[in-house]
Design a protein around this motif. Structure first.
Motif, PDB file in Angstrom:
ATOM      1  N   UNK A   1      -6.128  29.918  45.701  1.00  0.00           N
ATOM      2  CA  UNK A   1      -4.938  30.234  44.929  1.00  0.00           C
ATOM      3  C   UNK A   1      -5.185  29.945  43.456  1.00  0.00           C
ATOM      4  N   UNK A   2      -4.629  30.791  42.605  1.00  0.00           N
ATOM      5  CA  UNK A   2      -4.817  30.591  41.180  1.00  0.00           C
ATOM      6  C   UNK A   2      -3.757  31.302  40.369  1.00  0.00           C
ATOM      7  N   UNK A   3      -3.919  31.262  39.057  1.00  0.00           N
ATOM      8  CA  UNK A   3      -2.926  31.774  38.128  1.00  0.00           C
ATOM      9  C   UNK A   3      -2.544  33.226  38.424  1.00  0.00           C
ATOM     10  N   UNK A   4      -1.242  33.477  38.498  1.00  0.00           N
ATOM     11  CA  UNK A   4      -0.741  34.828  38.726  1.00  0.00           C
ATOM     12  C   UNK A   4      -0.446  35.147  40.174  1.00  0.00           C
ATOM     13  N   UNK A   5      -0.938  34.335  41.124  1.00  0.00           N
ATOM     14  CA  UNK A   5      -0.652  34.578  42.536  1.00  0.00           C
ATOM     15  C   UNK A   5       0.834  34.357  42.820  1.00  0.00           C
ATOM     16  N   UNK A   6       1.360  35.133  43.739  1.00  0.00           N
ATOM     17  CA  UNK A   6       2.761  34.978  44.134  1.00  0.00           C
ATOM     18  C   UNK A   6       2.885  35.270  45.622  1.00  0.00           C
ATOM     19  N   UNK A   7       3.031  34.205  46.417  1.00  0.00           N
ATOM     20  CA  UNK A   7       3.142  34.370  47.863  1.00  0.00           C
ATOM     21  C   UNK A   7       3.687  33.078  48.478  1.00  0.00           C
ATOM     22  N   UNK A   8       3.843  33.084  49.783  1.00  0.00           N
ATOM     23  CA  UNK A   8       4.440  31.934  50.469  1.00  0.00           C
ATOM     24  C   UNK A   8       3.492  30.741  50.529  1.00  0.00           C
ATOM     25  N   UNK A   9       2.179  30.983  50.464  1.00  0.00           N
ATOM     26  CA  UNK A   9       1.250  29.851  50.454  1.00  0.00           C
ATOM     27  C   UNK A   9       1.392  29.070  49.141  1.00  0.00           C
ATOM     28  N   UNK A  10       1.629  29.780  48.040  1.00  0.00           N
ATOM     29  CA  UNK A  10       1.868  29.101  46.764  1.00  0.00           C
ATOM     30  C   UNK A  10       3.137  28.258  46.861  1.00  0.00           C
ATOM     31  N   UNK A  11       4.157  28.794  47.515  1.00  0.00           N
ATOM     32  CA  UNK A  11       5.400  28.032  47.694  1.00  0.00           C
ATOM     33  C   UNK A  11       5.126  26.745  48.475  1.00  0.00           C
ATOM     34  N   UNK A  12       4.301  26.838  49.527  1.00  0.00           N
ATOM     35  CA  UNK A  12       3.953  25.641  50.303  1.00  0.00           C
ATOM     36  C   UNK A  12       3.152  24.661  49.456  1.00  0.00           C
ATOM     37  N   UNK A  13       2.230  25.184  48.666  1.00  0.00           N
ATOM     38  CA  UNK A  13       1.451  24.344  47.751  1.00  0.00           C
ATOM     39  C   UNK A  13       2.380  23.548  46.838  1.00  0.00           C
TER      40      UNK A  13
END
Length: 206
Positions: A1-13
């Motif tokens: 995961x990195x800058x600009x990503x948008x998904x549910x894993x980022x939300x969990x992070x």
């Protein structure tokens, strides 16, 4: 995961980082500068390379020191505490927007159905206050003046609208709109967009 990503894993992070007090806002699902900064702090604490992005080692280390986030941790009702509703919000179907608490409450007959954080225009491009109504809606829209995306736009005062802002999701209150009411939780606004009808009341107050 990195800058600009948008998904549910980022939300969990973000929710897991919040458990450790590295991330101090509600999870948005968008990986911006605030998330990168929180990841760097976590990596520094754990002796990992401070990249600001999440590789397998960083992710597995985070999993080992946090628990699976609850549904409320992933999508809390709001980060900011709701203000006392303006009297004009207590009847009918209303987008009740408080500049004081920086919140939007979707209310029906005086009851809060959902709520979310918002930000407003700058001193040069202020968000107008008063009693309005939803004039028209557009699920996908790009500003004809500023050429920026305005997903889930609900226009209430000439060019001013409630809409999702990727910049708000990324930078939080470090930025401002050009007068619109920015929302940073895309999923919540998507659900709200489907409920709000043209003609519903909009109240913007302090």
């Amino acid at each position: 995961m990195g800058d600009g990503d948008e998904n549910e894993q980022v939300r969990e992070l973000q929710a897991r980082l919040r458990q450790l007090d590295f991330f101090d806002r509600a999870p948005t699902g968008f990986y911006g500068t605030m998330t990168a900064g929180a990841v760097r702090k976590f990596q520094a604490r754990r002796g990992l390379p401070e990249t600001g992005s999440v590789d397998e080692t960083t992710w597995q280390t985070l999993l080992s020191v946090t628990r699976k986030p609850t549904a409320d941790e992933l999508k809390p009702s709001t980060t900011n505490k709701l203000d006392t509703p303006d009297p004009r919000c207590m009847t009918g179907r209303v987008l009740c927007i408080s500049k004081e608490s920086r919140t939007l409450a979707w209310m029906i007959d005086g009851k809060v159905v959902s709520s979310m954080d918002v930000r407003f225009g700058s001193e040069n491009t202020p968000t107008r206050e008063g009693l309005f109504k939803v004039e028209w809606k557009a699920r996908e829209w790009t500003s004809t003046i500023y050429h920026t995306p305005m997903p889930y736009a609900m226009f209430f005062s000439r060019g001013q609208a409630v809409h999702y802002s990727a910049d708000f999701a990324a930078r939080g209150y470090a930025g401002a709109s050009h007068g619109c009411v920015n929302v940073r939780d895309r999923a919540k606004l998507s659900a709200l967009f489907d409920q709000v009808k043209v003609g519903d009341k909009v109240v913007v107050h302090w």
